[in-house]
Scaffold this active site. Sequence first.
Site, PDB file in Angstrom:
ATOM      1  N   LYS A 189       0.857  -1.192   0.000  1.00 26.24           N
ATOM      2  CA  LYS A 189       0.000   0.000   0.000  1.00 26.24           C
ATOM      3  C   LYS A 189       0.889   1.236   0.000  1.00 26.24           C
ATOM      4  O   LYS A 189       1.884   1.295   0.729  1.00 26.24           O
ATOM      5  CB  LYS A 189      -0.893  -0.018   1.243  1.00 26.24           C
ATOM      6  CG  LYS A 189      -1.945   1.079   1.303  1.00 26.24           C
ATOM      7  CD  LYS A 189      -2.797   0.942   2.563  1.00 26.24           C
ATOM      8  CE  LYS A 189      -3.915   1.949   2.633  1.00 26.24           C
ATOM      9  NZ  LYS A 189      -4.716   1.817   3.873  1.00 26.24           N
ATOM     10  N   SER A 246      -9.464  -0.225   7.284  1.00 29.42           N
ATOM     11  CA  SER A 246      -8.980  -0.064   5.909  1.00 29.42           C
ATOM     12  C   SER A 246      -8.306  -1.286   5.300  1.00 29.42           C
ATOM     13  O   SER A 246      -7.985  -1.281   4.111  1.00 29.42           O
ATOM     14  CB  SER A 246      -8.013   1.118   5.831  1.00 29.42           C
ATOM     15  OG  SER A 246      -8.718   2.315   5.986  1.00 29.42           O
ATOM     16  N   SER A 303      -9.704   2.194   3.091  1.00 23.90           N
ATOM     17  CA  SER A 303      -8.893   2.929   2.145  1.00 23.90           C
ATOM     18  C   SER A 303      -7.979   2.026   1.322  1.00 23.90           C
ATOM     19  O   SER A 303      -7.450   2.441   0.311  1.00 23.90           O
ATOM     20  CB  SER A 303      -8.025   3.953   2.884  1.00 23.90           C
ATOM     21  OG  SER A 303      -7.095   3.292   3.734  1.00 23.90           O
TER      22      SER A 303
END
Lengths: 512, 99
Positions: A85, A184, A160
Amino acid sequence: MAEANELVKLTAAQMAEKIRNKEVSSRELVDAELNVIDAAEPDIHAFLHVSADEARAQADAFDKKNAAGETEGLPELAGVPIAIKDMIVTKGIETTAASKILEGWIPPYDATVITKLKAAGMPLLGKTNLDEFAQGSSTEHSAFGPTHNPWDTSRVPGGSGGGSASAVAAFEAPLALGTDTGGSIRQPGSLTGTVGVKPTYGGVSRFGAIAMASSLDQIGPVSRNVLDSALLQEIIGGHDVRDSTSIPMDVPPIVKAAREGYKRDLKGMKVGLVKQLGGDGYQPGVEARFNEAVKLLQDMGAEVVEVDCPHFDYALAAYYIIMPSEVSSNLARYDGMRYGLRVMPPAGVPQTAANMMAYTREAGFGDEVKRRIILGIYALSAGYYDAWYGSAQKVRTLIIDDFNKAFEKADVLVAPTSPTTAFKFGEKMNDPLTMYMSDIATIPANMAGTPAMSIPAGLSDDGLPVGFQFMAPQKHDEQMYKPAAALEAALEEQWGGPVWQSLKTPWLKSAK
Amino acid sequence: MPTFTRDTVEHLGQLAQIALTDEEATRMQGELNVIADSINKVQEVASDDVEPTANPVPLEAYLRPDVPEKPLSREDALAGAPATENGMFVAPRILGGEA
Protein backbone atom coordinates in the site's frame (compact mmCIF):
# COMPACT_ATOMS: atom_id res chain seq x y z
CA MET A 1 0.31 -18.27 -21.56
CA ALA A 2 -2.14 -20.44 -19.67
CA GLU A 3 0.52 -21.85 -17.35
CA ALA A 4 1.48 -18.44 -16.03
CA ASN A 5 -2.16 -17.68 -15.40
CA GLU A 6 -2.50 -20.83 -13.36
CA LEU A 7 0.64 -19.82 -11.45
CA VAL A 8 -0.88 -16.55 -10.25
CA LYS A 9 -3.90 -18.38 -8.85
CA LEU A 10 -1.73 -20.29 -6.39
CA THR A 11 -1.73 -19.20 -2.77
CA ALA A 12 1.47 -17.62 -1.48
CA ALA A 13 2.24 -20.76 0.53
CA GLN A 14 1.83 -22.90 -2.60
CA MET A 15 4.10 -20.57 -4.56
CA ALA A 16 6.69 -20.81 -1.78
CA GLU A 17 6.54 -24.58 -1.86
CA LYS A 18 7.15 -24.61 -5.61
CA ILE A 19 10.14 -22.32 -5.10
CA ARG A 20 11.57 -24.65 -2.46
CA ASN A 21 11.04 -27.63 -4.74
CA LYS A 22 12.75 -25.73 -7.57
CA GLU A 23 9.64 -26.13 -9.75
CA VAL A 24 9.42 -22.41 -10.25
CA SER A 25 11.74 -19.45 -9.69
CA SER A 26 10.98 -16.21 -7.95
CA ARG A 27 11.65 -14.46 -11.26
CA GLU A 28 9.03 -16.57 -13.05
CA LEU A 29 6.49 -15.64 -10.40
CA VAL A 30 7.35 -11.96 -10.65
CA ASP A 31 7.08 -12.04 -14.45
CA ALA A 32 3.74 -13.86 -14.27
CA GLU A 33 2.36 -11.25 -11.85
CA LEU A 34 3.73 -8.35 -13.93
CA ASN A 35 1.98 -9.78 -17.00
CA VAL A 36 -1.31 -9.93 -15.11
CA ILE A 37 -0.74 -6.38 -13.83
CA ASP A 38 -0.24 -5.19 -17.44
CA ALA A 39 -3.47 -6.85 -18.52
CA ALA A 40 -5.63 -5.93 -15.52
CA GLU A 41 -4.57 -2.38 -14.71
CA PRO A 42 -6.51 -0.58 -17.45
CA ASP A 43 -9.71 -1.88 -15.82
CA ILE A 44 -8.71 -2.21 -12.15
CA HIS A 45 -6.11 0.52 -11.39
CA ALA A 46 -4.93 -1.19 -8.21
CA PHE A 47 -1.40 0.21 -8.55
CA LEU A 48 -0.09 3.76 -8.42
CA HIS A 49 3.40 2.64 -9.29
CA VAL A 50 4.65 -0.71 -10.60
CA SER A 51 8.28 -1.30 -9.68
CA ALA A 52 8.91 -3.90 -12.37
CA ASP A 53 12.67 -3.44 -12.69
CA GLU A 54 13.25 -3.49 -8.95
CA ALA A 55 11.02 -6.56 -8.50
CA ARG A 56 12.85 -8.45 -11.24
CA ALA A 57 16.22 -7.54 -9.76
CA GLN A 58 15.11 -8.63 -6.28
CA ALA A 59 13.77 -11.91 -7.69
CA ASP A 60 16.97 -12.58 -9.63
CA ALA A 61 19.05 -11.90 -6.52
CA PHE A 62 16.91 -14.33 -4.52
CA ASP A 63 17.09 -17.01 -7.23
CA LYS A 64 20.86 -16.71 -7.35
CA LYS A 65 21.11 -17.18 -3.58
CA ASN A 66 18.62 -20.04 -3.73
CA ALA A 67 20.65 -21.81 -6.40
CA ALA A 68 23.76 -21.41 -4.24
CA GLY A 69 21.94 -22.88 -1.23
CA GLU A 70 22.10 -19.61 0.69
CA THR A 71 18.41 -19.28 1.51
CA GLU A 72 18.32 -21.72 4.42
CA GLY A 73 16.68 -20.19 7.45
CA LEU A 74 14.68 -17.62 5.50
CA PRO A 75 10.93 -17.41 6.22
CA GLU A 76 8.60 -19.82 4.45
CA LEU A 77 7.40 -17.16 2.00
CA ALA A 78 10.93 -16.39 0.76
CA GLY A 79 10.92 -15.45 -2.92
CA VAL A 80 7.16 -14.80 -3.12
CA PRO A 81 6.29 -11.35 -4.57
CA ILE A 82 4.16 -8.83 -2.72
CA ALA A 83 2.41 -5.47 -3.34
CA ILE A 84 2.64 -2.59 -0.88
CA LYS A 85 0.00 0.00 0.00
CA ASP A 86 1.38 3.39 -0.97
CA MET A 87 1.01 4.50 2.65
CA ILE A 88 4.24 2.67 3.53
CA VAL A 89 7.58 4.19 2.60
CA THR A 90 9.92 2.36 0.23
CA LYS A 91 13.46 3.54 -0.30
CA GLY A 92 14.02 4.71 -3.85
CA ILE A 93 10.43 4.02 -4.94
CA GLU A 94 7.89 6.83 -5.23
CA THR A 95 5.54 6.98 -2.25
CA THR A 96 2.58 9.35 -2.41
CA ALA A 97 -0.15 8.20 0.01
CA ALA A 98 -2.35 8.89 -3.09
CA SER A 99 -1.96 12.62 -2.47
CA LYS A 100 -0.89 15.38 -4.84
CA ILE A 101 1.06 16.87 -1.96
CA LEU A 102 3.55 13.97 -2.06
CA GLU A 103 3.52 13.34 -5.81
CA GLY A 104 7.02 12.45 -6.96
CA TRP A 105 8.44 11.97 -3.47
CA ILE A 106 11.14 9.30 -3.28
CA PRO A 107 11.71 8.19 0.34
CA PRO A 108 15.35 7.98 1.46
CA TYR A 109 14.63 5.03 3.78
CA ASP A 110 12.56 1.85 4.10
CA ALA A 111 9.80 1.20 6.62
CA THR A 112 10.70 -1.58 9.06
CA VAL A 113 8.18 -3.93 7.42
CA ILE A 114 9.85 -3.32 4.05
CA THR A 115 13.30 -4.05 5.51
CA LYS A 116 11.87 -7.33 6.83
CA LEU A 117 10.28 -8.27 3.49
CA LYS A 118 13.55 -7.58 1.69
CA ALA A 119 15.48 -9.66 4.23
CA ALA A 120 12.97 -12.44 3.57
CA GLY A 121 13.78 -12.27 -0.17
CA MET A 122 10.30 -11.10 -1.17
CA PRO A 123 10.26 -8.95 -4.34
CA LEU A 124 8.14 -5.77 -4.19
CA LEU A 125 5.82 -5.53 -7.20
CA GLY A 126 4.78 -1.93 -6.62
CA LYS A 127 2.73 0.51 -4.65
CA THR A 128 -1.04 0.15 -4.42
CA ASN A 129 -3.77 2.76 -4.60
CA LEU A 130 -5.71 4.07 -1.61
CA ASP A 131 -7.93 6.88 -0.44
CA GLU A 132 -5.72 9.93 0.00
CA PHE A 133 -3.71 9.51 3.23
CA ALA A 134 -5.85 6.41 3.91
CA GLN A 135 -8.89 8.60 4.52
CA GLY A 136 -11.98 6.96 3.06
CA SER A 137 -13.98 3.78 2.72
CA SER A 138 -14.11 3.35 -1.04
CA THR A 139 -10.76 4.31 -2.67
CA GLU A 140 -12.67 7.02 -4.57
CA HIS A 141 -10.67 9.69 -2.72
CA SER A 142 -7.33 8.88 -4.38
CA ALA A 143 -5.84 11.96 -6.04
CA PHE A 144 -4.80 9.68 -8.92
CA GLY A 145 -8.18 8.14 -9.71
CA PRO A 146 -10.15 5.32 -8.10
CA THR A 147 -9.48 1.60 -7.97
CA HIS A 148 -12.19 -0.67 -9.37
CA ASN A 149 -13.55 -3.83 -7.78
CA PRO A 150 -12.57 -6.93 -9.83
CA TRP A 151 -15.96 -8.50 -9.05
CA ASP A 152 -17.76 -5.64 -10.79
CA THR A 153 -15.74 -2.75 -12.14
CA SER A 154 -18.68 -0.34 -11.76
CA ARG A 155 -18.32 -0.78 -8.00
CA VAL A 156 -15.80 0.36 -5.41
CA PRO A 157 -13.31 -2.05 -3.84
CA GLY A 158 -13.80 -0.48 -0.40
CA GLY A 159 -11.24 1.64 1.33
CA SER A 160 -8.89 2.93 2.15
CA GLY A 161 -6.86 -0.08 1.05
CA GLY A 162 -8.84 -0.77 -2.12
CA GLY A 163 -5.67 -1.02 -4.19
CA SER A 164 -4.10 -3.76 -2.07
CA ALA A 165 -7.38 -5.68 -1.84
CA SER A 166 -8.11 -5.44 -5.57
CA ALA A 167 -4.52 -6.36 -6.51
CA VAL A 168 -4.82 -9.57 -4.51
CA ALA A 169 -8.38 -10.30 -5.64
CA ALA A 170 -7.46 -9.76 -9.31
CA PHE A 171 -4.41 -12.07 -9.06
CA GLU A 172 -2.03 -9.17 -9.68
CA ALA A 173 -0.25 -10.16 -6.46
CA PRO A 174 -0.55 -13.13 -4.11
CA LEU A 175 -0.05 -10.89 -1.08
CA ALA A 176 -0.15 -7.25 -0.14
CA LEU A 177 0.38 -5.01 2.84
CA GLY A 178 -2.27 -2.60 4.01
CA THR A 179 -2.81 -0.16 6.83
CA ASP A 180 -5.92 -0.27 9.01
CA THR A 181 -6.98 2.80 11.01
CA GLY A 182 -10.73 2.18 11.15
CA GLY A 183 -11.08 -0.90 8.96
CA SER A 184 -8.98 -0.06 5.91
CA ILE A 185 -7.65 -3.61 5.52
CA ARG A 186 -10.76 -5.52 6.57
CA GLN A 187 -13.54 -3.54 4.86
CA PRO A 188 -11.92 -3.72 1.38
CA GLY A 189 -11.15 -7.36 2.19
CA SER A 190 -14.86 -7.88 2.72
CA LEU A 191 -15.84 -6.08 -0.50
CA THR A 192 -13.31 -7.91 -2.69
CA GLY A 193 -13.47 -11.43 -1.23
CA THR A 194 -9.96 -11.37 0.24
CA VAL A 195 -8.53 -12.02 3.69
CA GLY A 196 -7.49 -8.87 5.57
CA VAL A 197 -5.88 -8.75 8.98
CA LYS A 198 -5.38 -5.96 11.47
CA PRO A 199 -2.89 -7.31 14.03
CA THR A 200 -2.87 -6.18 17.67
CA TYR A 201 -1.97 -2.46 17.85
CA GLY A 202 1.79 -2.42 18.34
CA GLY A 203 2.22 -5.99 17.09
CA VAL A 204 3.71 -4.84 13.77
CA SER A 205 6.07 -1.87 13.63
CA ARG A 206 4.64 1.35 12.25
CA PHE A 207 8.07 2.86 11.59
CA GLY A 208 7.81 4.08 8.02
CA ALA A 209 4.02 3.90 7.82
CA ILE A 210 2.88 7.39 6.85
CA ALA A 211 1.04 8.58 9.95
CA MET A 212 -2.68 9.20 9.71
CA ALA A 213 -4.05 8.66 13.25
CA SER A 214 -1.19 7.31 15.32
CA SER A 215 -3.18 5.69 18.14
CA LEU A 216 -5.26 3.72 15.61
CA ASP A 217 -3.06 2.97 12.56
CA GLN A 218 -1.80 -0.57 12.13
CA ILE A 219 0.00 -2.32 9.24
CA GLY A 220 -1.32 -5.75 8.34
CA PRO A 221 -1.54 -8.49 5.69
CA VAL A 222 -3.86 -8.91 2.71
CA SER A 223 -4.04 -12.35 1.10
CA ARG A 224 -6.37 -14.86 -0.51
CA ASN A 225 -6.38 -17.29 2.41
CA VAL A 226 -5.85 -17.35 6.16
CA LEU A 227 -2.57 -19.27 6.20
CA ASP A 228 -0.94 -16.78 3.82
CA SER A 229 -1.84 -13.90 6.14
CA ALA A 230 -0.43 -15.79 9.12
CA LEU A 231 2.83 -16.47 7.28
CA LEU A 232 3.09 -12.82 6.25
CA GLN A 233 2.25 -11.45 9.69
CA GLU A 234 4.92 -13.67 11.17
CA ILE A 235 7.48 -12.02 8.88
CA ILE A 236 6.48 -8.41 9.47
CA GLY A 237 5.54 -8.71 13.17
CA GLY A 238 7.58 -8.38 16.33
CA HIS A 239 9.18 -5.68 18.41
CA ASP A 240 10.93 -2.72 16.78
CA VAL A 241 13.03 -0.32 18.83
CA ARG A 242 12.36 2.39 16.25
CA ASP A 243 8.63 2.46 17.11
CA SER A 244 7.90 3.54 20.69
CA THR A 245 4.40 2.00 20.51
CA SER A 246 5.73 -1.38 19.38
CA ILE A 247 4.99 -4.09 21.95
CA PRO A 248 8.17 -5.70 23.29
CA MET A 249 7.07 -9.28 22.66
CA ASP A 250 7.46 -11.98 20.04
CA VAL A 251 4.85 -12.63 17.36
CA PRO A 252 2.11 -14.89 18.83
CA PRO A 253 1.98 -18.46 17.40
CA ILE A 254 -0.33 -17.50 14.54
CA VAL A 255 0.98 -19.87 11.83
CA LYS A 256 0.64 -22.80 14.21
CA ALA A 257 -2.88 -21.65 15.07
CA ALA A 258 -3.88 -21.35 11.40
CA ARG A 259 -2.56 -24.84 10.61
CA GLU A 260 -4.35 -26.18 13.69
CA GLY A 261 -7.52 -24.47 12.48
CA TYR A 262 -7.52 -26.33 9.17
CA LYS A 263 -8.18 -29.51 11.18
CA ARG A 264 -11.63 -28.03 11.73
CA ASP A 265 -11.97 -28.98 15.35
CA LEU A 266 -13.23 -26.09 17.48
CA LYS A 267 -14.37 -28.09 20.49
CA GLY A 268 -13.97 -26.06 23.69
CA MET A 269 -13.88 -22.71 21.86
CA LYS A 270 -16.40 -20.05 22.78
CA VAL A 271 -17.46 -17.68 20.01
CA GLY A 272 -19.13 -14.41 21.02
CA LEU A 273 -21.80 -12.94 18.75
CA VAL A 274 -21.70 -9.17 19.22
CA LYS A 275 -25.29 -8.05 19.73
CA GLN A 276 -24.59 -4.48 18.58
CA LEU A 277 -22.94 -5.46 15.26
CA GLY A 278 -25.83 -6.80 13.23
CA GLY A 279 -29.53 -6.35 12.52
CA ASP A 280 -30.80 -3.01 11.21
CA GLY A 281 -28.66 -1.47 8.53
CA TYR A 282 -27.08 -4.76 7.49
CA GLN A 283 -27.90 -5.96 3.99
CA PRO A 284 -30.06 -9.14 4.13
CA GLY A 285 -27.60 -11.13 2.00
CA VAL A 286 -24.76 -10.14 4.34
CA GLU A 287 -26.70 -11.29 7.39
CA ALA A 288 -27.67 -14.55 5.71
CA ARG A 289 -24.07 -15.50 4.88
CA PHE A 290 -23.00 -14.45 8.35
CA ASN A 291 -25.59 -16.63 10.07
CA GLU A 292 -24.68 -19.62 7.90
CA ALA A 293 -21.03 -19.20 8.83
CA VAL A 294 -21.85 -19.04 12.54
CA LYS A 295 -23.74 -22.32 12.13
CA LEU A 296 -20.61 -23.86 10.55
CA LEU A 297 -18.54 -22.75 13.55
CA GLN A 298 -21.07 -24.51 15.78
CA ASP A 299 -20.93 -27.63 13.60
CA MET A 300 -17.16 -27.73 14.23
CA GLY A 301 -17.73 -27.79 17.98
CA ALA A 302 -17.64 -24.11 18.92
CA GLU A 303 -20.08 -22.87 21.52
CA VAL A 304 -21.79 -19.66 20.44
CA VAL A 305 -22.75 -17.09 23.08
CA GLU A 306 -24.24 -13.64 22.64
CA VAL A 307 -22.14 -10.80 24.05
CA ASP A 308 -23.38 -7.32 24.86
CA CYS A 309 -21.05 -4.43 24.02
CA PRO A 310 -23.30 -1.41 24.62
CA HIS A 311 -20.65 1.22 24.00
CA PHE A 312 -19.92 -0.06 20.48
CA ASP A 313 -22.90 2.12 19.54
CA TYR A 314 -20.70 5.13 20.32
CA ALA A 315 -17.56 3.86 18.59
CA LEU A 316 -18.20 5.56 15.24
CA ALA A 317 -18.85 8.95 16.89
CA ALA A 318 -15.77 8.70 19.11
CA TYR A 319 -13.67 7.55 16.14
CA TYR A 320 -14.74 10.57 14.09
CA ILE A 321 -13.40 12.81 16.86
CA ILE A 322 -10.16 11.01 17.76
CA MET A 323 -9.13 10.15 14.19
CA PRO A 324 -9.43 13.69 12.69
CA SER A 325 -7.78 15.15 15.78
CA GLU A 326 -4.72 12.98 15.17
CA VAL A 327 -4.96 13.61 11.41
CA SER A 328 -4.84 17.38 11.95
CA SER A 329 -1.66 16.98 13.96
CA ASN A 330 0.05 14.38 11.76
CA LEU A 331 -0.67 16.18 8.49
CA ALA A 332 0.80 19.45 9.77
CA ARG A 333 4.13 18.20 8.44
CA TYR A 334 3.00 18.76 4.82
CA ASP A 335 4.04 22.40 4.74
CA GLY A 336 5.84 22.74 1.41
CA MET A 337 9.20 23.20 3.13
CA ARG A 338 11.04 19.88 3.38
CA TYR A 339 9.42 17.59 0.85
CA GLY A 340 6.55 17.32 -1.56
CA LEU A 341 4.58 20.01 -3.33
CA ARG A 342 5.23 23.74 -3.00
CA VAL A 343 2.75 26.25 -4.40
CA MET A 344 3.62 29.94 -4.13
CA PRO A 345 0.80 32.44 -3.58
CA PRO A 346 -0.62 34.22 -6.65
CA ALA A 347 0.58 37.68 -7.63
CA GLY A 348 -0.69 40.34 -5.26
CA VAL A 349 -0.54 38.04 -2.21
CA PRO A 350 2.58 38.43 -0.01
CA GLN A 351 5.12 35.74 -0.94
CA THR A 352 5.65 34.54 2.64
CA ALA A 353 6.18 31.15 4.20
CA ALA A 354 2.73 31.17 5.83
CA ASN A 355 0.94 32.03 2.59
CA MET A 356 3.00 29.49 0.66
CA MET A 357 1.93 26.86 3.19
CA ALA A 358 -1.74 27.78 2.87
CA TYR A 359 -1.70 27.69 -0.94
CA THR A 360 0.34 24.49 -0.99
CA ARG A 361 -2.07 22.70 1.34
CA GLU A 362 -5.09 24.05 -0.54
CA ALA A 363 -3.74 22.68 -3.83
CA GLY A 364 -2.20 19.50 -2.44
CA PHE A 365 -4.95 18.08 -0.24
CA GLY A 366 -8.29 16.68 -1.44
CA ASP A 367 -11.73 17.48 0.00
CA GLU A 368 -11.94 14.60 2.48
CA VAL A 369 -8.50 15.32 3.92
CA LYS A 370 -9.24 19.04 4.29
CA ARG A 371 -12.55 18.29 6.02
CA ARG A 372 -10.89 15.96 8.52
CA ILE A 373 -8.04 18.36 9.28
CA ILE A 374 -10.51 21.16 9.97
CA LEU A 375 -12.77 18.92 12.07
CA GLY A 376 -9.73 17.77 14.04
CA ILE A 377 -8.47 21.27 14.72
CA TYR A 378 -11.92 22.17 16.00
CA ALA A 379 -12.12 19.07 18.23
CA LEU A 380 -8.80 19.99 19.81
CA SER A 381 -9.63 23.67 20.28
CA ALA A 382 -9.87 25.07 23.81
CA GLY A 383 -13.64 25.45 23.88
CA TYR A 384 -14.42 21.99 22.58
CA TYR A 385 -11.56 19.88 23.87
CA ASP A 386 -13.40 18.45 26.88
CA ALA A 387 -16.78 18.10 25.19
CA TRP A 388 -15.44 16.30 22.14
CA TYR A 389 -11.89 14.99 22.42
CA GLY A 390 -12.04 14.30 26.15
CA SER A 391 -15.41 12.58 25.84
CA ALA A 392 -14.22 10.49 22.89
CA GLN A 393 -11.21 9.29 24.91
CA LYS A 394 -13.63 8.24 27.65
CA VAL A 395 -15.74 6.35 25.14
CA ARG A 396 -12.55 4.56 24.14
CA THR A 397 -12.15 3.42 27.77
CA LEU A 398 -15.75 2.15 27.77
CA ILE A 399 -15.21 0.24 24.51
CA ILE A 400 -12.09 -1.41 25.94
CA ASP A 401 -14.16 -2.37 29.01
CA ASP A 402 -16.83 -3.86 26.75
CA PHE A 403 -14.17 -5.96 24.99
CA ASN A 404 -12.66 -7.09 28.29
CA LYS A 405 -16.06 -8.20 29.61
CA ALA A 406 -16.90 -9.92 26.32
CA PHE A 407 -13.61 -11.83 26.37
CA GLU A 408 -14.49 -13.16 29.83
CA LYS A 409 -17.38 -14.96 28.11
CA ALA A 410 -15.82 -15.76 24.73
CA ASP A 411 -12.41 -16.59 23.22
CA VAL A 412 -13.15 -14.72 20.02
CA LEU A 413 -15.87 -12.28 18.89
CA VAL A 414 -17.58 -12.36 15.50
CA ALA A 415 -19.61 -9.95 13.34
CA PRO A 416 -20.13 -9.17 9.67
CA THR A 417 -17.16 -7.07 8.48
CA SER A 418 -19.13 -4.59 6.42
CA PRO A 419 -22.88 -3.87 6.57
CA THR A 420 -23.14 -4.03 2.77
CA THR A 421 -21.46 -5.54 -0.24
CA ALA A 422 -19.51 -3.33 -2.68
CA PHE A 423 -21.43 -0.21 -3.65
CA LYS A 424 -21.46 1.71 -6.93
CA PHE A 425 -19.04 4.54 -7.62
CA GLY A 426 -20.41 7.88 -6.47
CA GLU A 427 -23.19 6.30 -4.43
CA LYS A 428 -21.88 7.61 -1.10
CA MET A 429 -19.36 10.21 -2.25
CA ASN A 430 -21.48 13.25 -1.43
CA ASP A 431 -22.76 11.93 1.86
CA PRO A 432 -19.88 11.63 4.34
CA LEU A 433 -22.00 10.14 7.13
CA THR A 434 -23.29 7.28 4.97
CA MET A 435 -19.75 6.62 3.79
CA TYR A 436 -18.48 6.62 7.37
CA MET A 437 -21.09 3.96 8.27
CA SER A 438 -19.20 1.50 6.04
CA ASP A 439 -16.70 1.04 8.89
CA ILE A 440 -19.21 0.70 11.71
CA ALA A 441 -18.30 -2.92 12.47
CA THR A 442 -14.55 -2.56 12.07
CA ILE A 443 -13.89 0.58 14.16
CA PRO A 444 -14.31 -0.93 17.67
CA ALA A 445 -11.21 -3.11 17.21
CA ASN A 446 -9.10 -0.06 16.29
CA MET A 447 -10.40 1.90 19.26
CA ALA A 448 -9.42 -0.94 21.60
CA GLY A 449 -6.21 -2.05 19.87
CA THR A 450 -7.51 -5.60 19.53
CA PRO A 451 -6.56 -7.79 16.57
CA ALA A 452 -9.27 -8.44 13.99
CA MET A 453 -9.57 -10.05 10.58
CA SER A 454 -12.01 -10.46 7.74
CA ILE A 455 -12.35 -13.60 5.67
CA PRO A 456 -14.68 -14.21 2.71
CA ALA A 457 -18.01 -15.68 3.84
CA GLY A 458 -19.43 -16.32 0.36
CA LEU A 459 -21.47 -14.23 -2.02
CA SER A 460 -24.58 -12.21 -1.28
CA ASP A 461 -27.74 -12.40 -3.41
CA ASP A 462 -26.21 -9.70 -5.63
CA GLY A 463 -23.29 -12.01 -6.47
CA LEU A 464 -20.79 -9.89 -4.52
CA PRO A 465 -18.49 -11.02 -1.69
CA VAL A 466 -19.45 -10.83 1.99
CA GLY A 467 -16.90 -10.59 4.80
CA PHE A 468 -16.91 -12.38 8.15
CA GLN A 469 -14.99 -10.68 10.96
CA PHE A 470 -13.18 -12.25 13.92
CA MET A 471 -11.85 -10.20 16.84
CA ALA A 472 -9.49 -11.54 19.52
CA PRO A 473 -8.00 -10.19 22.75
CA GLN A 474 -4.95 -7.91 22.58
CA LYS A 475 -1.67 -9.77 21.99
CA HIS A 476 -3.54 -13.00 21.27
CA ASP A 477 -3.90 -12.83 17.51
CA GLU A 478 -3.62 -16.63 17.37
CA GLN A 479 -7.08 -16.89 18.94
CA MET A 480 -8.68 -15.52 15.75
CA TYR A 481 -6.42 -17.33 13.30
CA LYS A 482 -7.54 -20.77 14.44
CA PRO A 483 -11.33 -20.36 13.98
CA ALA A 484 -10.76 -18.25 10.83
CA ALA A 485 -8.79 -21.07 9.21
CA ALA A 486 -11.39 -23.60 10.34
CA LEU A 487 -14.23 -21.55 8.89
CA GLU A 488 -12.35 -20.99 5.64
CA ALA A 489 -11.88 -24.74 5.25
CA ALA A 490 -15.52 -25.48 6.08
CA LEU A 491 -16.81 -22.83 3.69
CA GLU A 492 -14.56 -24.02 0.87
CA GLU A 493 -15.87 -27.54 1.31
CA GLN A 494 -19.41 -26.21 1.16
CA TRP A 495 -18.75 -24.25 -2.06
CA GLY A 496 -16.41 -26.80 -3.58
CA GLY A 497 -13.50 -24.32 -3.56
CA PRO A 498 -12.41 -20.81 -2.62
CA VAL A 499 -14.78 -17.89 -3.20
CA TRP A 500 -12.61 -16.45 -6.00
CA GLN A 501 -13.56 -19.39 -8.22
CA SER A 502 -16.77 -17.44 -8.93
CA LEU A 503 -14.80 -14.37 -10.04
CA LYS A 504 -14.86 -13.64 -13.78
CA THR A 505 -11.28 -12.85 -14.86
CA PRO A 506 -11.22 -11.76 -18.53
CA TRP A 507 -7.87 -9.99 -17.96
CA LEU A 508 -6.21 -13.32 -17.17
CA LYS A 509 -7.04 -14.52 -20.67
CA SER A 510 -5.42 -11.48 -22.23
CA ALA A 511 -2.33 -11.66 -20.01
CA LYS A 512 0.73 -12.74 -21.97
CA MET B 1 -27.17 28.03 15.90
CA PRO B 2 -25.01 25.52 14.06
CA THR B 3 -21.69 24.42 15.59
CA PHE B 4 -19.82 25.52 12.49
CA THR B 5 -20.63 29.05 11.34
CA ARG B 6 -19.14 30.42 8.17
CA ASP B 7 -16.74 32.52 10.26
CA THR B 8 -15.69 29.45 12.23
CA VAL B 9 -14.88 27.49 9.08
CA GLU B 10 -12.85 30.37 7.67
CA HIS B 11 -11.00 30.78 10.96
CA LEU B 12 -10.26 27.03 11.09
CA GLY B 13 -9.00 27.20 7.51
CA GLN B 14 -6.51 29.83 8.61
CA LEU B 15 -5.42 27.77 11.63
CA ALA B 16 -5.03 24.74 9.38
CA GLN B 17 -3.00 26.80 6.89
CA ILE B 18 -5.36 25.85 4.07
CA ALA B 19 -6.45 28.66 1.74
CA LEU B 20 -10.05 27.44 1.33
CA THR B 21 -12.03 28.76 -1.62
CA ASP B 22 -15.47 30.33 -0.98
CA GLU B 23 -17.20 27.37 -2.55
CA GLU B 24 -15.22 24.91 -0.40
CA ALA B 25 -15.94 26.80 2.79
CA THR B 26 -19.66 26.85 2.03
CA ARG B 27 -19.82 23.15 1.22
CA MET B 28 -17.65 22.22 4.17
CA GLN B 29 -19.79 24.21 6.60
CA GLY B 30 -22.84 22.14 5.70
CA GLU B 31 -20.99 18.84 5.87
CA LEU B 32 -19.27 19.62 9.15
CA ASN B 33 -22.56 20.54 10.83
CA VAL B 34 -24.10 17.22 9.80
CA ILE B 35 -21.04 15.39 11.16
CA ALA B 36 -21.08 17.49 14.36
CA ASP B 37 -24.71 16.55 15.05
CA SER B 38 -23.81 12.91 14.70
CA ILE B 39 -20.65 12.86 16.82
CA ASN B 40 -22.02 15.01 19.65
CA LYS B 41 -23.51 11.83 21.10
CA VAL B 42 -20.15 10.89 22.69
CA GLN B 43 -21.09 13.22 25.55
CA GLU B 44 -24.05 11.01 26.51
CA VAL B 45 -21.86 8.34 28.13
CA ALA B 46 -18.69 10.27 28.97
CA SER B 47 -19.40 10.76 32.66
CA ASP B 48 -16.92 12.15 35.19
CA ASP B 49 -16.14 8.73 36.66
CA VAL B 50 -14.75 7.39 33.36
CA GLU B 51 -11.00 7.78 32.82
CA PRO B 52 -9.94 8.78 29.29
CA THR B 53 -7.67 6.43 27.29
CA ALA B 54 -5.15 7.92 24.87
CA ASN B 55 -3.39 4.75 23.75
CA PRO B 56 -5.16 1.39 23.44
CA VAL B 57 -2.12 -0.65 24.44
CA PRO B 58 -0.43 1.07 27.39
CA LEU B 59 3.32 0.54 27.36
CA GLU B 60 6.09 1.49 29.75
CA ALA B 61 8.32 4.13 28.26
CA TYR B 62 11.62 2.56 27.37
CA LEU B 63 14.91 3.64 25.88
CA ARG B 64 16.29 1.82 22.90
CA PRO B 65 19.81 0.42 23.17
CA ASP B 66 22.45 3.11 22.91
CA VAL B 67 23.96 1.90 19.67
CA PRO B 68 25.43 4.43 17.24
CA GLU B 69 23.64 4.46 13.89
CA LYS B 70 24.42 6.26 10.69
CA PRO B 71 21.80 8.97 10.25
CA LEU B 72 20.40 10.09 6.90
CA SER B 73 23.04 11.98 4.98
CA ARG B 74 22.43 15.69 4.39
CA GLU B 75 22.05 14.91 0.71
CA ASP B 76 19.33 12.32 1.41
CA ALA B 77 17.53 14.57 3.86
CA LEU B 78 17.39 17.37 1.28
CA ALA B 79 16.60 15.14 -1.69
CA GLY B 80 12.82 15.60 -1.53
CA ALA B 81 12.80 19.32 -0.80
CA PRO B 82 11.15 21.70 -3.28
CA ALA B 83 14.10 24.14 -3.02
CA THR B 84 17.59 23.87 -1.52
CA GLU B 85 20.76 25.92 -1.57
CA ASN B 86 24.20 25.30 -0.08
CA GLY B 87 22.99 22.21 1.77
CA MET B 88 20.00 23.98 3.31
CA PHE B 89 16.23 24.09 2.79
CA VAL B 90 15.13 27.29 1.12
CA ALA B 91 11.91 28.73 2.54
CA PRO B 92 10.08 31.92 1.57
CA ARG B 93 10.46 34.78 4.02
CA ILE B 94 8.78 34.25 7.36
CA LEU B 95 7.90 37.88 8.19
CA GLY B 96 6.00 40.48 6.23
CA GLY B 97 2.62 38.93 5.58
CA GLU B 98 1.01 39.26 9.00
CA ALA B 99 -1.57 41.76 7.85
